[in-house]
Every structure is written in structure tokens, then in C-alpha cells.
Motif scaffolding. Structure first.
Motif, short mmCIF file in Angstrom:
data_model
loop_
_atom_site.label_atom_id
_atom_site.label_comp_id
_atom_site.label_asym_id
_atom_site.label_seq_id
_atom_site.Cartn_x
_atom_site.Cartn_y
_atom_site.Cartn_z
N ARG A 140 -83.41 -33.28 113.18
CA ARG A 140 -84.72 -33.64 112.65
C ARG A 140 -85.50 -34.51 113.63
N GLY A 141 -86.81 -34.57 113.42
CA GLY A 141 -87.65 -35.56 114.07
C GLY A 141 -87.56 -35.58 115.58
N PHE A 142 -87.42 -36.79 116.13
CA PHE A 142 -87.39 -36.93 117.58
C PHE A 142 -86.16 -36.26 118.20
N THR A 187 -95.59 -37.49 118.90
CA THR A 187 -94.99 -36.35 118.22
C THR A 187 -93.58 -36.10 118.73
N PRO A 188 -92.76 -35.37 117.94
CA PRO A 188 -91.43 -35.00 118.44
C PRO A 188 -91.49 -34.22 119.74
N THR A 228 -95.35 -38.70 112.25
CA THR A 228 -95.05 -37.29 112.49
C THR A 228 -93.59 -36.96 112.21
N THR A 229 -92.79 -37.97 111.85
CA THR A 229 -91.41 -37.74 111.42
C THR A 229 -91.27 -38.24 109.98
N ASP A 230 -90.21 -37.81 109.31
CA ASP A 230 -89.99 -38.26 107.94
C ASP A 230 -89.85 -39.78 107.87
#
Length: 249
Positions: A18-20, A217-218, A186-188
Motif C-alpha cells: 500500500r501507499g508509499f 504522491t506514492p 494521497t495515502t490511507d
């Protein structure tokens, strides 16, 4: 092939689902690397494998497990390691925390970095390897709603710098770097934090996010990780990362 070129190398990314972490894994695969992605959620890793193909090797597991760190470093001898795994902080004022909620990021984020950096030094990883530990901009500015999060992230930066000093002292040739991403919805994790701070300040969430300016952003994090792994900078140990890119701190 230069040892600094990610193409054809193996990269280990924790928190890859997820995410980064997802952005980092994707960026390295697209740069021609094989990525071993560790994460707790097997389904999320399998979905990323379906998207990226066999260049992404999904490994379900706990990044805080020292045996898993030693096993993966020994098996793959990666050219680059990106330590992204971490607990989502509980967002509440100090007086509403318990010790368990306050200390969550010490028990996951710091524990992970300690075990992986120790394993990288003791095995050791091959000369020319790069180990990047994801800290946070909160390490510089604090984070009053997230308990011990900022302190944990500051400790990650210190531990990475300690490892860099040991690499130099022992002439191991391993580069240790800490990266401090700014808050990003931009991430949870970042979205939950932005919502909590907007509510705490009594402002509209959209207005709060708009006032943040360009968002990290990721995809931008992934590009920065690839750039850092490929770079030649031998002196800077810590970087702040925003939408504008990496900045030495």
C-alpha cells in the motif's frame, strides 16, 4: 552494469502492498529491478503481483520479525532495501491516548528499522548496497495528535545515521539513508491524519488539504527512492521529501 543502476538488481521493500511502499515497488520494477515485497496482507501483495508480473515477488510476513529480516537479506543479498512498513498512528489528543496507542509506532516502525539495520550490518550486505529507512517530516515538526509517532520517526532517523557511522567505521561500504516524507493525504495513513487535524482545528477538510499545496504522491516517492538508490551522494544521510523532491536535512 553500474552497481548504482537499479536495472537487473534485487530490491527489498517492506510495507510494499500500500501507499508509499506500493509506489516504491512499482517504480523499481519499472526501472528494471526485481522487487521482493514484504507485507502483512497477502491478498494486497498478490494483486500487486498480478499488476507488475514476475518481477515482483510477494512475501507475506511481519517486517518486525528479526528472523524474517535476516532470512530475506541472506537469500536475496539486495542492492537496495527500502524500509517502509509502519503502524497507522491512532489520531487523538494526548490526554485521550493510552500507553499502548501512544507507543504503537515504537513497537512497529522503530522495531522494524532496528532489526533490519542490525541484520544489514552483521551479515553484512554487499558493499555498494543502499538501505533507506522511511521516517517522516513529523520527526522535524512534531505531530501532536499521533502520540509517539513523531518521536518514533525521529528515532528512525537517528538509528539510520548510527548504522551509517558503523558502516564507515567497519569499512563495509553500505549506504544508510533516512527519508522524511511530508504529510500527504494521497495515502490511507495521510488521509486519516489530514482529516483528524482538520477536525481538531475546526476547519473544512478540503480547505485543509488545499492549503497544503502540491501533494506528495506514492509515484513521486517511488521515483525518489529509485533516484536515491542510483545516486552517488556519499555525504547526505537524511532527506526531507516533498512534492518538490528530495532536500538534504
Amino acid at each position: 552494469m553500474s552497481v548504482k543502476d537499479p536495472a537487473g538488481t534485487t530490491v527489498v521493500v517492506t510495507g510494499a502492498g500500500r501507499g508509499f511502499g506500493r509506489g516504491t515497488a512499482t517504480a523499481f520494477v519499472r526501472a528494471g529491478a526485481r522487487v521482493v515485497g514484504l507485507g502483512r496482507d497477502a491478498d494486497t501483495l498478490e494483486k500487486l503481483h498480478a499488476e507488475l508480473g514476475d518481477a515482483f515477488v510477494p512475501v507475506p510476513g511481519d517486517a518486525t520479525d528479526p528472523a524474517r529480516a535476516e532470512e530475506l537479506l541472506a537469500r536475496y543479498a539486495p542492492a537496495t532495501v527500502v524500509l517502509n512498513a509502519g503502524a497507522a498512528p491512532v489520531m487523538r489528543p494526548l490526554q485521550d491516548h493510552t500507553w499502548d496507542t501512544f507507543a504503537a509506532n515504537w513497537e512497529v516502525d522503530v522495531r522494524q528499522v532496528f532489526h533490519w539495520l542490525r541484520a544489514a550490518l552483521t551479515q553484512p550486505l554487499p558493499p555498494g548496497s543502499t538501505v533507506v529507512s522511511l521516517s517522516s517530516g513529523a520527526a522535524l515538526r512534531g505531530s501532536p495528535l499521533s502520540g509517539g509517532y513523531a518521536g518514533a520517526k525521529a528515532t528512525i532517523r537517528f538509528v539510520s545515521e548510527y548504522a551509517a557511522a558503523e558502516s564507515r567505521r567497519l569499512a563495509l561500504g553500505i549506504r544508510f539513508r533516512a527519508v522524511l516524507p511530508v504529510l500527504s493525504p494521497t495515502t490511507d495513513l495521510g488521509a486519516a491524519a489530514a482529516a483528524a487535524y482538520a477536525a481538531h482545528q475546526g476547519v473544512d477538510e478540503d480547505a485543509f488539504v488545499s492549503a497544503m499545496g502540491p501533494l506528495l504522491t506514492p509515484e513521486a516517492v517511488g521515483a525518489a527512492m529509485v533516484s536515491l538508490a542510483a545516486g552517488e551522494d556519499q555525504d547526505t544521510l537524511s532527506y526531507l521529501l516533498s512534492a518538490g523532491g528530495l532536500q538534504p536535512v
